[in-house]
Design a protein around this motif. Sequence first.
Motif, PDB file in Angstrom:
ATOM      1  N   VAL A 121      22.974  44.687 -28.310  1.00 45.69           N
ATOM      2  CA  VAL A 121      22.567  46.084 -28.208  1.00 45.69           C
ATOM      3  C   VAL A 121      23.786  46.918 -27.866  1.00 45.69           C
ATOM      4  CG1 VAL A 121      21.073  47.730 -27.029  1.00 45.69           C
ATOM      5  CG2 VAL A 121      20.256  45.392 -27.466  1.00 45.69           C
ATOM      6  N   ILE A 126      21.902  48.440 -32.900  1.00 48.37           N
ATOM      7  CA  ILE A 126      21.440  47.124 -32.469  1.00 48.37           C
ATOM      8  C   ILE A 126      21.676  46.143 -33.608  1.00 48.37           C
ATOM      9  CG2 ILE A 126      19.474  45.744 -31.708  1.00 48.37           C
ATOM     10  CD1 ILE A 126      18.289  48.235 -30.469  1.00 48.37           C
ATOM     11  N   LYS A 143      20.127  52.415 -33.031  1.00 42.77           N
ATOM     12  CA  LYS A 143      19.433  52.189 -31.759  1.00 42.77           C
ATOM     13  C   LYS A 143      18.421  53.304 -31.523  1.00 42.77           C
ATOM     14  CE  LYS A 143      20.449  51.504 -26.837  1.00 42.77           C
ATOM     15  NZ  LYS A 143      21.558  51.455 -25.842  1.00 42.77           N
ATOM     16  N   PRO A 144      17.138  52.980 -31.509  1.00 37.58           N
ATOM     17  CA  PRO A 144      16.128  54.024 -31.298  1.00 37.58           C
ATOM     18  C   PRO A 144      16.278  54.647 -29.915  1.00 37.58           C
ATOM     19  CG  PRO A 144      15.131  51.989 -32.148  1.00 37.58           C
ATOM     20  CD  PRO A 144      16.531  51.655 -31.740  1.00 37.58           C
ATOM     21  N   HIS A 146      14.115  55.772 -27.993  1.00 41.10           N
ATOM     22  CA  HIS A 146      13.049  55.384 -27.075  1.00 41.10           C
ATOM     23  C   HIS A 146      12.867  53.869 -27.003  1.00 41.10           C
ATOM     24  CE1 HIS A 146      11.369  55.400 -31.062  1.00 41.10           C
ATOM     25  NE2 HIS A 146      10.187  54.971 -30.657  1.00 41.10           N
ATOM     26  N   TYR A 147      13.885  53.111 -27.377  1.00 40.40           N
ATOM     27  CA  TYR A 147      13.721  51.655 -27.439  1.00 40.40           C
ATOM     28  C   TYR A 147      13.429  51.052 -26.054  1.00 40.40           C
ATOM     29  CZ  TYR A 147      16.997  47.921 -25.974  1.00 40.40           C
ATOM     30  OH  TYR A 147      17.647  46.935 -25.293  1.00 40.40           O
ATOM     31  N   VAL A 150       9.858  51.760 -25.105  1.00 38.90           N
ATOM     32  CA  VAL A 150       8.932  50.884 -25.841  1.00 38.90           C
ATOM     33  C   VAL A 150       8.819  49.529 -25.140  1.00 38.90           C
ATOM     34  CG1 VAL A 150       8.623  49.570 -27.983  1.00 38.90           C
ATOM     35  CG2 VAL A 150       9.200  51.997 -28.074  1.00 38.90           C
ATOM     36  N   ASN A 178       3.083  48.825 -29.187  1.00 43.97           N
ATOM     37  CA  ASN A 178       4.463  48.518 -28.804  1.00 43.97           C
ATOM     38  C   ASN A 178       4.864  47.092 -29.179  1.00 43.97           C
ATOM     39  OD1 ASN A 178       5.513  50.990 -27.270  1.00 43.97           O
ATOM     40  ND2 ASN A 178       3.501  50.665 -26.340  1.00 43.97           N
ATOM     41  N   GLN A 181       5.668  47.390 -32.762  1.00 48.34           N
ATOM     42  CA  GLN A 181       6.912  48.141 -32.959  1.00 48.34           C
ATOM     43  C   GLN A 181       8.129  47.251 -32.699  1.00 48.34           C
ATOM     44  OE1 GLN A 181       7.779  51.873 -33.779  1.00 48.34           O
ATOM     45  NE2 GLN A 181       9.168  50.239 -34.375  1.00 48.34           N
ATOM     46  N   LEU A 182       8.087  46.468 -31.639  1.00 50.41           N
ATOM     47  CA  LEU A 182       9.191  45.560 -31.333  1.00 50.41           C
ATOM     48  C   LEU A 182       9.341  44.500 -32.419  1.00 50.41           C
ATOM     49  CD1 LEU A 182       8.598  45.141 -27.492  1.00 50.41           C
ATOM     50  CD2 LEU A 182      10.526  46.302 -28.580  1.00 50.41           C
ATOM     51  N   TRP A 185      11.044  46.160 -35.410  1.00 52.40           N
ATOM     52  CA  TRP A 185      12.472  46.396 -35.232  1.00 52.40           C
ATOM     53  C   TRP A 185      13.293  45.103 -35.242  1.00 52.40           C
ATOM     54  CZ3 TRP A 185      11.808  50.092 -30.444  1.00 52.40           C
ATOM     55  CH2 TRP A 185      11.564  51.398 -30.893  1.00 52.40           C
TER      56      TRP A 185
END
Length: 519
Positions: A121, A126, A143-144, A146-147, A150, A178, A181-182, A185
């Motif tokens: 990261v 990432i 890199k989001p 809001h990562y 999350v 979430n 979402q993970l 990603w």
Amino acid sequence: AFDFNEKNKAILLLEALKDEEAKNLYLPDSLLEKENDLKAEIAYLEKSVYKEKQKTAQDSTKLSEWENTLFNLNREYSDLMTQLEEDYPQYYRLKYDFATIDLKDVQKQLDKETALIEYFVGDSTIYTFSITQNDFQIKQIPKPEHYVQVVEDYRKALTDYRFFLDSTALAQNMYEENAHQLYDWFLKDVFASLPTSVQSLRIIPDDALNFVNFESLLRTETGKETQYVIEDYAISYAYSATHLFQNQESKSKQDLSFGGYAPIYQMNEILADNSNADTTGQTNIALMDFKTRGGLVDLPEARTTLKKITDLLGGQAWLASEATEDHFKQNAQQFDILHLAMHGVTDNQNPLYSKLVFTQDTDTLEDGFLNAYELYNMDLNAQLAVLSACNTGYGQLKKGEGVMSMARAFSYAGCPSLVMSLWSVPSEETANVMYHFYEELKQGESKEKALRNAKLSYLKTANPERQHPFFWAGFIPIGNTSPIYSTPFSWKWLALIGLGLLSIVFLFFVLGRRKQKNG
């Protein structure tokens, strides 16, 4: 050689392990004994100073005396290390040999069923390194912003079971959103490129990903039929590829020494958890109809299960009043497998003071709390340590090193393979999963597959309200995942082989007779 960021991963842990290896190879027993004595004195004084500072009315004279003695002992220890490096050059060279493993060496260590996935990261990007026996790919995403949020929302919805009880629909939706979402990603693109032969993943996380259990991530979107990653892959973790493959040499066998500890607690004992992490079950436990291994309530099911595990494997178990810190320190070195079924307390402000809680025994100099810093001064020989307590894999996140947890302290002490928890685990369900885990191990299964099979077995039989990942996904394996038990001899398989050979002989006999008749 391409080292895919290996030089930045867990270097302090590697340094400590290299130091122990070099000492054992090149230093005489007399100096090793002197060093161990100094470490023991330092550990005892550090514990005494810490306990005195926790008191409201401190004894300043005693505290000053201890701190002065501690300062002198630390200086003596530093001088001894300098002397060793000057007088034993081979020890010095090996201690500071930090050659990191390269890509080709990693691929040689992998079989066709295993992939290694490492994350890095960065400030704005990432990176995901995906390595199989015959392939290597780098994937990157911006890199989001809001990562981290999350990850935090995923953990809250997954591990805060009080939140789940009070706001079930909201918590379930938050978890599904979430967790998917993970997955989207960090795993979706990787899975798309993996060979179909891959069944096991070795994951080296980075940053906040250290707090994610990847097998609990969802391949399906919110509102659709649940599909956990565990349904497709067995997953284990590592501090770094160099650390992982330097600790891969272990021979499986059937005759292993097992030692387990399951204390007893008084219901009025209270100990604060300073982790600022998940504290589900530590208050109003009666309200929830289950208990975690986070608050100091008694855990009779832990003792019952440990007794069953001991009967299964053959070994020794110290239960209730016998499960003391002093006994552990005196005997832990003799076991191939260590199992600690007890409460754990995480201290994020002072990670060295995270601790495992043994039976409180007033008859010894020990206080019943095995602190992380005490493990740093121990040498354990266990091939596997199962830390069946709360948050043993959780702690302060240190950039480049990972999580400063109790599990990491056991790695420093010499355990190449661990099973650790990422949150406050429920006691009854933990006992269920642990027993089936050992059943699978006994049959010669690898550690990550044994734990996966135990969890899948739990999911098949658990009541629907207890199938939430909070109940089964808390424990993960880290380090060497090789089978610890050899595959047991089976008369069934021998009979099948014999039957097959007899069938072949009979077939040749029939064909021979036909040939004679036709001739």
